[in-house]
Design an enzyme around this catalytic site. Sequence first.
Site, PDB file in Angstrom:
ATOM      1  N   HIS A  27      71.902 -34.694 -95.652  1.00  0.00           N
ATOM      2  CA  HIS A  27      71.378 -34.710 -97.020  1.00  0.00           C
ATOM      3  C   HIS A  27      69.887 -35.053 -97.003  1.00  0.00           C
ATOM      4  O   HIS A  27      69.356 -35.535 -96.001  1.00  0.00           O
ATOM      5  CB  HIS A  27      72.123 -35.735 -97.884  1.00  0.00           C
ATOM      6  CG  HIS A  27      73.493 -35.300 -98.285  1.00  0.00           C
ATOM      7  ND1 HIS A  27      74.598 -35.473 -97.479  1.00  0.00           N
ATOM      8  CD2 HIS A  27      73.940 -34.684 -99.410  1.00  0.00           C
ATOM      9  CE1 HIS A  27      75.666 -34.989 -98.087  1.00  0.00           C
ATOM     10  NE2 HIS A  27      75.291 -34.507 -99.258  1.00  0.00           N
TER      11      HIS A  27
ATOM     12  N   ALA B 256      83.633 -37.453-106.231  1.00  0.00           N
ATOM     13  CA  ALA B 256      82.528 -37.676-105.301  1.00  0.00           C
ATOM     14  C   ALA B 256      81.637 -36.452-105.231  1.00  0.00           C
ATOM     15  O   ALA B 256      80.461 -36.544-104.896  1.00  0.00           O
ATOM     16  CB  ALA B 256      83.072 -38.002-103.908  1.00  0.00           C
ATOM     17  N   ASN B 257      82.204 -35.296-105.583  1.00  0.00           N
ATOM     18  CA  ASN B 257      81.456 -34.045-105.506  1.00  0.00           C
ATOM     19  C   ASN B 257      82.086 -33.053-106.475  1.00  0.00           C
ATOM     20  O   ASN B 257      83.271 -32.746-106.360  1.00  0.00           O
ATOM     21  CB  ASN B 257      81.501 -33.500-104.075  1.00  0.00           C
ATOM     22  CG  ASN B 257      80.534 -32.367-103.837  1.00  0.00           C
ATOM     23  OD1 ASN B 257      80.421 -31.462-104.648  1.00  0.00           O
ATOM     24  ND2 ASN B 257      79.833 -32.413-102.717  1.00  0.00           N
ATOM     25  N   PHE B 258      81.312 -32.564-107.442  1.00  0.00           N
ATOM     26  CA  PHE B 258      81.837 -31.647-108.446  1.00  0.00           C
ATOM     27  C   PHE B 258      81.692 -30.174-108.064  1.00  0.00           C
ATOM     28  O   PHE B 258      81.944 -29.304-108.881  1.00  0.00           O
ATOM     29  CB  PHE B 258      81.155 -31.898-109.799  1.00  0.00           C
ATOM     30  CG  PHE B 258      81.803 -32.998-110.592  1.00  0.00           C
ATOM     31  CD1 PHE B 258      82.955 -32.752-111.314  1.00  0.00           C
ATOM     32  CD2 PHE B 258      81.261 -34.266-110.612  1.00  0.00           C
ATOM     33  CE1 PHE B 258      83.567 -33.748-112.042  1.00  0.00           C
ATOM     34  CE2 PHE B 258      81.858 -35.286-111.339  1.00  0.00           C
ATOM     35  CZ  PHE B 258      83.021 -35.025-112.060  1.00  0.00           C
TER      36      PHE B 258
ATOM     37  N   LYS C 107      68.617 -39.511-100.581  1.00  0.00           N
ATOM     38  CA  LYS C 107      69.999 -39.892-100.837  1.00  0.00           C
ATOM     39  C   LYS C 107      70.257 -41.296-100.297  1.00  0.00           C
ATOM     40  O   LYS C 107      69.970 -41.594 -99.134  1.00  0.00           O
ATOM     41  CB  LYS C 107      70.969 -38.899-100.209  1.00  0.00           C
ATOM     42  CG  LYS C 107      72.423 -39.183-100.565  1.00  0.00           C
ATOM     43  CD  LYS C 107      73.344 -38.037-100.159  1.00  0.00           C
ATOM     44  CE  LYS C 107      74.796 -38.349-100.465  1.00  0.00           C
ATOM     45  NZ  LYS C 107      75.045 -38.583-101.899  1.00  0.00           N
TER      46      LYS C 107
ATOM     47  N   THR D  27      78.746 -40.261-110.071  1.00  0.00           N
ATOM     48  CA  THR D  27      78.195 -41.314-109.230  1.00  0.00           C
ATOM     49  C   THR D  27      79.274 -41.793-108.268  1.00  0.00           C
ATOM     50  O   THR D  27      80.440 -41.886-108.627  1.00  0.00           O
ATOM     51  CB  THR D  27      77.711 -42.498-110.094  1.00  0.00           C
ATOM     52  OG1 THR D  27      76.840 -42.011-111.119  1.00  0.00           O
ATOM     53  CG2 THR D  27      76.976 -43.525-109.253  1.00  0.00           C
ATOM     54  N   THR D  28      78.884 -42.104-107.036  1.00  0.00           N
ATOM     55  CA  THR D  28      79.841 -42.580-106.043  1.00  0.00           C
ATOM     56  C   THR D  28      79.659 -44.077-105.798  1.00  0.00           C
ATOM     57  O   THR D  28      78.757 -44.704-106.346  1.00  0.00           O
ATOM     58  CB  THR D  28      79.677 -41.813-104.728  1.00  0.00           C
ATOM     59  OG1 THR D  28      78.336 -41.995-104.229  1.00  0.00           O
ATOM     60  CG2 THR D  28      79.935 -40.328-104.922  1.00  0.00           C
TER      61      THR D  28
ATOM     62  N   THR E 168      81.387 -37.434-100.290  1.00  0.00           N
ATOM     63  CA  THR E 168      82.152 -36.273 -99.828  1.00  0.00           C
ATOM     64  C   THR E 168      82.631 -36.477 -98.406  1.00  0.00           C
ATOM     65  O   THR E 168      83.790 -36.178 -98.074  1.00  0.00           O
ATOM     66  CB  THR E 168      81.282 -35.009 -99.919  1.00  0.00           C
ATOM     67  OG1 THR E 168      80.879 -34.816-101.275  1.00  0.00           O
ATOM     68  CG2 THR E 168      82.037 -33.781 -99.438  1.00  0.00           C
TER      69      THR E 168
END
Length: 232
Positions: free
Chosen positions: A137, A104-106, A141, A79-80, A148
Amino acid sequence: MRFGIIGTGKMGGEIEATAAKRGHDIVWRLSSKENPSGSGITAQRVSGADVIFEFTSPASVVDNLMALAKEGARTVCGTTGWGKDLTRVTEAFARGGGALAYAANFSIGVRHFFELAERGSRLYGPAGYAAYLVEEHHAEKRDAPSGTAREIAAIFEKEAGSRLPVASVRAGTVPGTHRLVFESPEDEVEIIHRARGRAGFARGAVWAAERIAGRTGVYEFGELLRETLVGT
């Protein structure tokens, strides 16, 4: 390994599918209705899982992380929107003796995109190129710019010493696209990452969970990746 999932949205479902493919078990799931202000995160639930995934919303993430930290959980958080609370959350995990991997992004592809952005910002700015970032996005979102995009902008600012203009698009079902452009009167250079779905994010999150099981401390996803690269 045994996993718990906080957040029963699309990303939670993707993590569940990815974890199953890698031979892991989902032992419980917790929806927002079952977990107001982190109240559903109990010692019993935490003790029943080796690692817990937190993929919810900016409004609930800090309550969840503080509750997980108190119980000594090993946690992967995607989660951001909680960067201002990082110090408080880190201290809580240190007190509780658990572990946290966050990003922020995996996506592993995005992590290497960050490295390309760093190198490009260092090269093209002094050469007279103007830069900008466009991120796209899906319509659902909530945050804009994306986490990111904010990370890429921070990298650019550090390397180039100036602000990076960022444009955000929220429409349709786009999983996620980031275009970093360096432009001169003579030519244009683009670095693009285009997600084909959520599977890449889930794969990175499950990979991170496998790395922090049994550990203590707080790790940004890039730190875990660098550990692996050093060991190879």
